[in-house]
Scaffold this motif. Structure first.
Motif, PDB file in Angstrom:
ATOM      1  N   GLY A 284       0.543  -0.996   0.143  1.00  0.00           N
ATOM      2  CA  GLY A 284      -0.289  -0.001   0.104  1.00  0.00           C
ATOM      3  C   GLY A 284       0.813   1.884   0.109  1.00  0.00           C
ATOM      4  O   GLY A 284       0.530   2.203  -0.494  1.00  0.00           O
ATOM      5  N   ALA A 285       1.617   0.454   1.151  1.00  0.00           N
ATOM      6  CA  ALA A 285       2.798   2.492   0.542  1.00  0.00           C
ATOM      7  C   ALA A 285       2.961   3.006  -0.863  1.00  0.00           C
ATOM      8  O   ALA A 285       3.050   3.760  -1.123  1.00  0.00           O
ATOM      9  N   GLY A 286       4.364   1.813  -1.418  1.00  0.00           N
ATOM     10  CA  GLY A 286       4.482   1.773  -2.947  1.00  0.00           C
ATOM     11  C   GLY A 286       3.117   2.311  -3.907  1.00  0.00           C
ATOM     12  O   GLY A 286       3.205   2.755  -4.423  1.00  0.00           O
ATOM     13  N   TYR A 287       2.326   1.327  -3.719  1.00  0.00           N
ATOM     14  CA  TYR A 287       0.570   2.298  -4.247  1.00  0.00           C
ATOM     15  C   TYR A 287       0.766   3.564  -3.856  1.00  0.00           C
ATOM     16  O   TYR A 287       0.416   4.065  -5.053  1.00  0.00           O
ATOM     17  N   LEU A 288       0.251   3.429  -3.098  1.00  0.00           N
ATOM     18  CA  LEU A 288       0.030   5.074  -2.972  1.00  0.00           C
ATOM     19  C   LEU A 288       1.005   6.231  -2.990  1.00  0.00           C
ATOM     20  O   LEU A 288       0.686   7.531  -3.981  1.00  0.00           O
ATOM     21  N   ILE A 289       2.307   6.136  -2.920  1.00  0.00           N
ATOM     22  CA  ILE A 289       3.591   7.334  -3.203  1.00  0.00           C
ATOM     23  C   ILE A 289       3.087   6.603  -4.856  1.00  0.00           C
ATOM     24  O   ILE A 289       3.023   8.203  -5.759  1.00  0.00           O
TER      25      ILE A 289
ATOM     26  N   VAL B 289       7.330  -2.747  -1.335  1.00  0.00           N
ATOM     27  CA  VAL B 289       6.513  -1.968  -1.805  1.00  0.00           C
ATOM     28  C   VAL B 289       6.962  -1.309  -3.263  1.00  0.00           C
ATOM     29  O   VAL B 289       6.464  -0.700  -4.286  1.00  0.00           O
ATOM     30  N   LEU B 290       7.943  -1.867  -3.948  1.00  0.00           N
ATOM     31  CA  LEU B 290       7.812  -1.810  -5.143  1.00  0.00           C
ATOM     32  C   LEU B 290       7.017  -2.718  -6.033  1.00  0.00           C
ATOM     33  O   LEU B 290       6.504  -1.700  -7.332  1.00  0.00           O
TER      34      LEU B 290
ATOM     35  N   TYR C 108       6.096  -0.062 -19.604  1.00  0.00           N
ATOM     36  CA  TYR C 108       5.600  -0.764 -18.127  1.00  0.00           C
ATOM     37  C   TYR C 108       7.084  -0.398 -18.054  1.00  0.00           C
ATOM     38  O   TYR C 108       7.039  -0.966 -16.349  1.00  0.00           O
ATOM     39  N   VAL C 109       7.951  -0.652 -18.323  1.00  0.00           N
ATOM     40  CA  VAL C 109       9.203  -0.885 -17.678  1.00  0.00           C
ATOM     41  C   VAL C 109      10.321   0.338 -17.168  1.00  0.00           C
ATOM     42  O   VAL C 109      10.883   0.567 -16.200  1.00  0.00           O
ATOM     43  N   LEU C 110      10.925   0.597 -18.308  1.00  0.00           N
ATOM     44  CA  LEU C 110      11.440   1.685 -18.070  1.00  0.00           C
ATOM     45  C   LEU C 110      11.147   3.192 -17.723  1.00  0.00           C
ATOM     46  O   LEU C 110      11.504   4.118 -16.942  1.00  0.00           O
ATOM     47  N   GLY C 111      10.024   3.376 -18.169  1.00  0.00           N
ATOM     48  CA  GLY C 111       8.666   5.070 -17.146  1.00  0.00           C
ATOM     49  C   GLY C 111       9.061   4.537 -15.566  1.00  0.00           C
ATOM     50  O   GLY C 111       9.946   5.273 -15.126  1.00  0.00           O
ATOM     51  N   PRO C 112       9.109   3.254 -14.704  1.00  0.00           N
ATOM     52  CA  PRO C 112       8.860   3.804 -13.815  1.00  0.00           C
ATOM     53  C   PRO C 112       9.820   3.790 -13.028  1.00  0.00           C
ATOM     54  O   PRO C 112      10.509   4.241 -12.131  1.00  0.00           O
ATOM     55  N   LEU C 113      11.454   2.722 -13.519  1.00  0.00           N
ATOM     56  CA  LEU C 113      12.657   3.176 -13.256  1.00  0.00           C
ATOM     57  C   LEU C 113      13.611   4.088 -14.003  1.00  0.00           C
ATOM     58  O   LEU C 113      14.187   4.241 -12.946  1.00  0.00           O
TER      59      LEU C 113
ATOM     60  N   GLU D 192      18.952   0.726   7.380  1.00  0.00           N
ATOM     61  CA  GLU D 192      18.922  -0.462   7.626  1.00  0.00           C
ATOM     62  C   GLU D 192      17.916  -0.969   6.466  1.00  0.00           C
ATOM     63  O   GLU D 192      16.487  -0.466   6.786  1.00  0.00           O
ATOM     64  N   ILE D 193      18.146  -1.334   5.506  1.00  0.00           N
ATOM     65  CA  ILE D 193      17.043  -1.412   4.640  1.00  0.00           C
ATOM     66  C   ILE D 193      16.720  -3.484   4.436  1.00  0.00           C
ATOM     67  O   ILE D 193      17.164  -4.691   3.735  1.00  0.00           O
ATOM     68  N   ASP D 194      15.105  -3.796   4.563  1.00  0.00           N
ATOM     69  CA  ASP D 194      14.648  -4.846   4.273  1.00  0.00           C
ATOM     70  C   ASP D 194      14.446  -4.911   3.187  1.00  0.00           C
ATOM     71  O   ASP D 194      12.713  -4.628   2.722  1.00  0.00           O
ATOM     72  N   THR D 195      14.968  -6.269   2.081  1.00  0.00           N
ATOM     73  CA  THR D 195      14.720  -6.012   0.459  1.00  0.00           C
ATOM     74  C   THR D 195      13.359  -6.963   0.643  1.00  0.00           C
ATOM     75  O   THR D 195      12.636  -6.709  -0.321  1.00  0.00           O
ATOM     76  N   GLY D 196      12.792  -7.824   1.383  1.00  0.00           N
ATOM     77  CA  GLY D 196      11.489  -8.154   1.376  1.00  0.00           C
ATOM     78  C   GLY D 196      10.786  -7.199   1.242  1.00  0.00           C
ATOM     79  O   GLY D 196       9.338  -7.440   0.190  1.00  0.00           O
ATOM     80  N   ARG D 197      10.581  -6.269   2.219  1.00  0.00           N
ATOM     81  CA  ARG D 197       9.653  -5.020   2.622  1.00  0.00           C
ATOM     82  C   ARG D 197       9.732  -4.663   1.358  1.00  0.00           C
ATOM     83  O   ARG D 197       8.870  -3.819   0.565  1.00  0.00           O
ATOM     84  N   ALA D 198      11.101  -3.776   0.909  1.00  0.00           N
ATOM     85  CA  ALA D 198      11.718  -3.181  -0.345  1.00  0.00           C
ATOM     86  C   ALA D 198      11.065  -4.018  -2.158  1.00  0.00           C
ATOM     87  O   ALA D 198      10.411  -3.085  -2.167  1.00  0.00           O
ATOM     88  N   ALA D 199      10.474  -5.243  -1.639  1.00  0.00           N
ATOM     89  CA  ALA D 199      10.318  -5.341  -2.727  1.00  0.00           C
ATOM     90  C   ALA D 199       8.580  -5.484  -3.210  1.00  0.00           C
ATOM     91  O   ALA D 199       8.206  -5.094  -4.001  1.00  0.00           O
TER      92      ALA D 199
END
Length: 151
Positions: free
Chosen positions: A34-39, A116-117, A82-87, A107-114
Protein backbone atom coordinates in the motif's frame (compact mmCIF):
# COMPACT_ATOMS: atom_id res chain seq x y z
CA UNK A 1 -7.74 10.55 -18.34
CA UNK A 2 -7.40 13.53 -16.08
CA UNK A 3 -5.13 13.27 -13.04
CA UNK A 4 -8.00 13.16 -10.56
CA UNK A 5 -9.57 10.31 -12.55
CA UNK A 6 -6.36 8.29 -12.37
CA UNK A 7 -6.22 8.88 -8.63
CA UNK A 8 -9.86 7.87 -8.14
CA UNK A 9 -9.43 4.73 -10.25
CA UNK A 10 -6.23 3.66 -8.51
CA UNK A 11 -7.68 4.19 -5.04
CA UNK A 12 -10.95 2.44 -5.88
CA UNK A 13 -9.07 -0.60 -7.20
CA UNK A 14 -6.69 -0.79 -4.24
CA UNK A 15 -9.18 -0.26 -1.40
CA UNK A 16 -11.04 -3.58 -1.74
CA UNK A 17 -7.80 -5.48 -2.35
CA UNK A 18 -6.28 -3.95 0.77
CA UNK A 19 -9.40 -4.90 2.71
CA UNK A 20 -9.07 -8.50 1.55
CA UNK A 21 -5.41 -8.54 2.52
CA UNK A 22 -6.16 -7.24 6.02
CA UNK A 23 -9.04 -9.71 6.35
CA UNK A 24 -6.63 -12.52 5.39
CA UNK A 25 -4.22 -11.42 8.12
CA UNK A 26 -1.61 -9.92 5.80
CA UNK A 27 -1.46 -6.52 7.51
CA UNK A 28 2.28 -6.02 7.04
CA UNK A 29 2.16 -6.93 3.37
CA UNK A 30 -0.80 -4.61 2.83
CA UNK A 31 1.12 -1.79 4.54
CA UNK A 32 4.23 -2.30 2.40
CA UNK A 33 2.43 -2.79 -0.90
CA UNK A 34 0.00 0.00 0.00
CA UNK A 35 2.84 2.41 0.73
CA UNK A 36 4.36 1.81 -2.71
CA UNK A 37 0.96 1.95 -4.37
CA UNK A 38 0.02 5.25 -2.71
CA UNK A 39 3.40 6.80 -3.50
CA UNK A 40 2.99 5.73 -7.13
CA UNK A 41 -0.61 6.94 -7.26
CA UNK A 42 -0.21 10.28 -5.51
CA UNK A 43 3.41 11.41 -5.88
CA UNK A 44 5.44 9.57 -8.52
CA UNK A 45 3.12 9.08 -11.50
CA UNK A 46 3.72 8.74 -15.24
CA UNK A 47 2.18 12.22 -15.62
CA UNK A 48 5.12 13.93 -13.91
CA UNK A 49 6.30 14.55 -17.46
CA UNK A 50 3.71 17.35 -17.58
CA UNK A 51 4.62 20.78 -16.16
CA UNK A 52 1.28 21.09 -14.35
CA UNK A 53 -0.18 17.97 -12.78
CA UNK A 54 -1.74 16.82 -9.53
CA UNK A 55 1.29 14.78 -8.47
CA UNK A 56 3.69 17.72 -8.84
CA UNK A 57 1.32 19.93 -6.84
CA UNK A 58 1.29 17.35 -4.05
CA UNK A 59 5.06 17.76 -3.71
CA UNK A 60 4.35 21.32 -2.53
CA UNK A 61 7.50 23.42 -2.21
CA UNK A 62 9.60 20.45 -3.37
CA UNK A 63 7.85 20.20 -6.75
CA UNK A 64 10.80 22.00 -8.32
CA UNK A 65 12.72 18.71 -8.22
CA UNK A 66 10.51 17.40 -11.06
CA UNK A 67 11.13 20.36 -13.40
CA UNK A 68 14.18 18.78 -15.10
CA UNK A 69 12.29 15.51 -15.47
CA UNK A 70 9.31 17.03 -17.26
CA UNK A 71 11.52 19.26 -19.40
CA UNK A 72 13.49 16.24 -20.59
CA UNK A 73 10.44 14.03 -21.10
CA UNK A 74 7.89 14.15 -23.87
CA UNK A 75 4.40 13.53 -22.47
CA UNK A 76 3.37 9.94 -22.98
CA UNK A 77 6.77 9.13 -24.37
CA UNK A 78 9.22 7.05 -22.35
CA UNK A 79 7.34 7.90 -19.16
CA UNK A 80 4.38 5.86 -20.40
CA UNK A 81 6.22 2.56 -20.78
CA UNK A 82 5.82 -0.43 -18.48
CA UNK A 83 9.43 -0.97 -17.45
CA UNK A 84 11.60 2.00 -18.37
CA UNK A 85 9.15 4.72 -17.28
CA UNK A 86 8.78 3.58 -13.65
CA UNK A 87 12.47 2.69 -13.38
CA UNK A 88 13.58 6.08 -14.74
CA UNK A 89 11.41 7.86 -12.16
CA UNK A 90 12.78 5.68 -9.35
CA UNK A 91 16.37 6.23 -10.48
CA UNK A 92 15.72 9.96 -10.77
CA UNK A 93 14.48 10.02 -7.17
CA UNK A 94 17.31 7.78 -6.00
CA UNK A 95 19.92 10.18 -7.41
CA UNK A 96 18.23 13.09 -5.64
CA UNK A 97 17.91 11.20 -2.35
CA UNK A 98 21.39 9.68 -2.39
CA UNK A 99 22.88 12.31 -0.04
CA UNK A 100 20.20 11.53 2.58
CA UNK A 101 20.67 7.79 2.19
CA UNK A 102 24.44 8.16 2.47
CA UNK A 103 24.07 10.35 5.55
CA UNK A 104 21.61 8.18 7.48
CA UNK A 105 22.47 4.75 6.03
CA UNK A 106 19.10 3.18 6.74
CA UNK A 107 18.85 -0.56 7.14
CA UNK A 108 16.68 -1.84 4.31
CA UNK A 109 14.59 -5.00 4.54
CA UNK A 110 14.82 -6.30 0.98
CA UNK A 111 11.61 -8.33 1.31
CA UNK A 112 9.61 -5.25 2.34
CA UNK A 113 11.38 -3.15 -0.30
CA UNK A 114 10.27 -5.67 -2.95
CA UNK A 115 6.68 -5.39 -1.68
CA UNK A 116 6.83 -1.58 -1.84
CA UNK A 117 8.24 -1.84 -5.37
CA UNK A 118 5.43 -4.22 -6.34
CA UNK A 119 2.84 -1.72 -5.08
CA UNK A 120 4.55 1.12 -6.91
CA UNK A 121 4.66 -0.83 -10.18
CA UNK A 122 1.02 -1.89 -9.83
CA UNK A 123 -0.03 1.76 -9.52
CA UNK A 124 2.04 2.72 -12.57
CA UNK A 125 0.70 -0.11 -14.69
CA UNK A 126 -2.91 0.64 -13.79
CA UNK A 127 -2.29 4.25 -14.85
CA UNK A 128 -0.92 3.07 -18.20
CA UNK A 129 -3.82 0.66 -18.75
CA UNK A 130 -6.27 3.47 -18.00
CA UNK A 131 -4.49 5.61 -20.63
CA UNK A 132 -4.90 2.79 -23.15
CA UNK A 133 -1.29 1.56 -23.12
CA UNK A 134 -1.07 -2.23 -23.16
CA UNK A 135 1.99 -4.14 -21.93
CA UNK A 136 2.70 -5.55 -25.38
CA UNK A 137 1.76 -4.28 -28.78
CA UNK A 138 -1.15 -1.90 -29.00
CA UNK A 139 -0.66 1.84 -28.46
CA UNK A 140 -3.62 4.10 -27.64
CA UNK A 141 -5.72 5.04 -30.62
CA UNK A 142 -6.09 8.70 -31.39
CA UNK A 143 -9.58 10.01 -30.95
CA UNK A 144 -11.51 11.62 -33.77
CA UNK A 145 -11.24 14.97 -31.98
CA UNK A 146 -7.46 14.75 -32.00
CA UNK A 147 -7.34 13.76 -35.68
CA UNK A 148 -9.64 16.54 -36.83
CA UNK A 149 -7.96 19.24 -34.77
CA UNK A 150 -4.67 18.90 -36.65
CA UNK A 151 -3.96 21.71 -39.13
Amino acid sequence: MMGWQHTALNLSVFAPLAGLGVWAGQDQVVLAVGAGYLIGTLYVTPDLDLPLNDAARRWGPLRFIWVPYHRLSRHRGMSHTYVLGPLIRLLYLAVLMWPLVALFRPEIDTGRAAQVLAGYLASQWLHLLADGYWPVGRRPRRTLAKRTSAP
